[in-house]
Motif scaffolding. Structure first.
Motif, PDB file in Angstrom:
ATOM      1  N   LEU A   1      11.065   2.918   0.863  1.00  0.00           N
ATOM      2  CA  LEU A   1      11.181   1.461   0.940  1.00  0.00           C
ATOM      3  C   LEU A   1      12.562   1.039   0.439  1.00  0.00           C
ATOM      4  O   LEU A   1      13.172   1.737  -0.366  1.00  0.00           O
ATOM      5  N   PRO A   2      13.044  -0.108   0.885  1.00  0.00           N
ATOM      6  CA  PRO A   2      14.315  -0.618   0.366  1.00  0.00           C
ATOM      7  C   PRO A   2      14.223  -0.853  -1.146  1.00  0.00           C
ATOM      8  O   PRO A   2      13.155  -1.213  -1.661  1.00  0.00           O
ATOM      9  N   ARG A   3      15.341  -0.648  -1.835  1.00  0.00           N
ATOM     10  CA  ARG A   3      15.377  -0.899  -3.283  1.00  0.00           C
ATOM     11  C   ARG A   3      14.876  -2.308  -3.588  1.00  0.00           C
ATOM     12  O   ARG A   3      15.209  -3.253  -2.897  1.00  0.00           O
ATOM     13  N   GLY A   4      14.043  -2.382  -4.608  1.00  0.00           N
ATOM     14  CA  GLY A   4      13.518  -3.674  -5.024  1.00  0.00           C
ATOM     15  C   GLY A   4      12.191  -4.046  -4.400  1.00  0.00           C
ATOM     16  O   GLY A   4      11.576  -5.025  -4.810  1.00  0.00           O
TER      17      GLY A   4
ATOM     18  N   ASP B 247       0.822  -1.212   0.000  1.00  0.00           N
ATOM     19  CA  ASP B 247       0.000   0.000   0.000  1.00  0.00           C
ATOM     20  C   ASP B 247       0.856   1.263   0.000  1.00  0.00           C
ATOM     21  O   ASP B 247       0.506   2.257  -0.641  1.00  0.00           O
ATOM     22  N   ARG B 248       1.960   1.229   0.723  1.00  0.00           N
ATOM     23  CA  ARG B 248       2.871   2.376   0.706  1.00  0.00           C
ATOM     24  C   ARG B 248       3.425   2.605  -0.694  1.00  0.00           C
ATOM     25  O   ARG B 248       3.523   3.743  -1.166  1.00  0.00           O
ATOM     26  N   ALA B 249       3.784   1.517  -1.370  1.00  0.00           N
ATOM     27  CA  ALA B 249       4.298   1.627  -2.733  1.00  0.00           C
ATOM     28  C   ALA B 249       3.230   2.188  -3.667  1.00  0.00           C
ATOM     29  O   ALA B 249       3.511   3.080  -4.481  1.00  0.00           O
ATOM     30  N   LEU B 250       2.004   1.689  -3.560  1.00  0.00           N
ATOM     31  CA  LEU B 250       0.931   2.164  -4.435  1.00  0.00           C
ATOM     32  C   LEU B 250       0.582   3.628  -4.169  1.00  0.00           C
ATOM     33  O   LEU B 250       0.388   4.405  -5.105  1.00  0.00           O
ATOM     34  N   ALA B 251       0.520   4.013  -2.914  1.00  0.00           N
ATOM     35  CA  ALA B 251       0.238   5.414  -2.582  1.00  0.00           C
ATOM     36  C   ALA B 251       1.349   6.319  -3.129  1.00  0.00           C
ATOM     37  O   ALA B 251       1.070   7.395  -3.679  1.00  0.00           O
ATOM     38  N   ALA B 252       2.582   5.889  -3.004  1.00  0.00           N
ATOM     39  CA  ALA B 252       3.711   6.669  -3.530  1.00  0.00           C
ATOM     40  C   ALA B 252       3.652   6.740  -5.054  1.00  0.00           C
ATOM     41  O   ALA B 252       3.925   7.791  -5.649  1.00  0.00           O
ATOM     42  N   ALA B 253       3.292   5.639  -5.689  1.00  0.00           N
ATOM     43  CA  ALA B 253       3.186   5.617  -7.150  1.00  0.00           C
ATOM     44  C   ALA B 253       2.121   6.602  -7.626  1.00  0.00           C
ATOM     45  O   ALA B 253       2.333   7.335  -8.601  1.00  0.00           O
TER      46      ALA B 253
ATOM     47  N   THR C 151       6.720  -6.155 -13.349  1.00  0.00           N
ATOM     48  CA  THR C 151       6.931  -5.371 -14.571  1.00  0.00           C
ATOM     49  C   THR C 151       6.269  -4.009 -14.421  1.00  0.00           C
ATOM     50  O   THR C 151       5.449  -3.800 -13.517  1.00  0.00           O
ATOM     51  N   ARG C 152       6.602  -3.114 -15.319  1.00  0.00           N
ATOM     52  CA  ARG C 152       5.952  -1.804 -15.302  1.00  0.00           C
ATOM     53  C   ARG C 152       4.456  -1.962 -15.594  1.00  0.00           C
ATOM     54  O   ARG C 152       3.630  -1.281 -14.995  1.00  0.00           O
TER      55      ARG C 152
ATOM     56  N   THR D  57       8.441   4.561 -12.072  1.00  0.00           N
ATOM     57  CA  THR D  57       9.431   3.493 -12.180  1.00  0.00           C
ATOM     58  C   THR D  57       9.509   2.812 -10.821  1.00  0.00           C
ATOM     59  O   THR D  57       9.192   3.421  -9.794  1.00  0.00           O
ATOM     60  N   HIS D  58       9.958   1.578 -10.824  1.00  0.00           N
ATOM     61  CA  HIS D  58      10.084   0.838  -9.571  1.00  0.00           C
ATOM     62  C   HIS D  58      11.022   1.566  -8.603  1.00  0.00           C
ATOM     63  O   HIS D  58      10.705   1.705  -7.415  1.00  0.00           O
ATOM     64  N   ALA D  59      12.140   2.037  -9.100  1.00  0.00           N
ATOM     65  CA  ALA D  59      13.126   2.700  -8.233  1.00  0.00           C
ATOM     66  C   ALA D  59      12.570   3.997  -7.639  1.00  0.00           C
ATOM     67  O   ALA D  59      12.771   4.278  -6.456  1.00  0.00           O
TER      68      ALA D  59
END
Length: 183
Positions: free
Chosen positions: A35-38, A6-12, A46-47, A25-27
């Motif tokens: 978040l830690p890389r990866g 959820d943190r990744a999606l909110a940031a995206a 995938t994108r 991008t993932h990075a």
């Protein structure tokens, strides 16, 4: 505490809403979510998977807003209030999310395999609104739903681009009033 996903999606969503689709991008998502890389690629390899995840996350958030906003609708005036509030939120406190949604809609028009999921999400929203139109006895619930979505989209784009303070309520009153003559 939100999950890593959820943190990744909110940031995206923030990245796309503030910097455009090329920022997705993932990075960059990992960095924006602290978040830690990866980490993001663990959830979305995938994108395309990341884009699909973001689209679904936005739809879930907006569906929750719509469900909550329409829960108290029992009159035409309630409907005006609910739609005006939802649009003000979409162009105010949720403006980055709304910009991200529009950017991703445009991005996915070039990728036909993503279109079916967008249509499914749109259909769910239309069903919720059509049910309200039916319960309030709109003259033509199908046309009322389609028209309300089109006018709402126009108001959103207008406020997000050239007229951030444009009033929403008068336009919504006019459109909804035409759907319920005599009420």
């Amino acid at each position: 505490m939100p999950s890593t996903r959820d943190r990744a999606l909110a940031a995206a969503v923030r990245l796309v809403g503030e910097q455009g689709v090329r920022a997705l991008t993932h990075a960059r998502v990992d960095a924006a979510a602290a978040l830690p890389r990866g980490s993001t690629s663990n959830w979305f390899r995938t994108r395309d998977a990341l884009v699909a995840g973001v689209v679904a996350w936005i739809a879930d958030q907006e569906r929750g807003d719509l469900t909550e906003g329409l829960a108290r609708v029992s009159t035409v005036d309630d409907l005006v209030d609910a739609i005006a509030t939802l649009l003000e939120d979409a162009t105010g406190r949720h403006a980055a999310r709304t910009r991200a949604r529009y950017a991703l809609f445009l991005e996915t028009t070039a990728t036909p395999n993503r279109q079916p999921s967008l249509r499914v999400e749109r259909s769910r929203f239309e069903t919720q609104v059509r049910d309200i139109m039916l319960s309030l006895r709109a003259t033509d619930p199908e046309l009322a739903t389609t028209t309300l979505f089109a006018v709402s989209a126009g108001l959103i784009v207008n406020r997000l681009t050239i007229a951030p303070d444009a009033p929403i309520r008068p336009a919504i009153e006019l459109v909804i009033g035409a759907m319920f003559p005599g009420q």
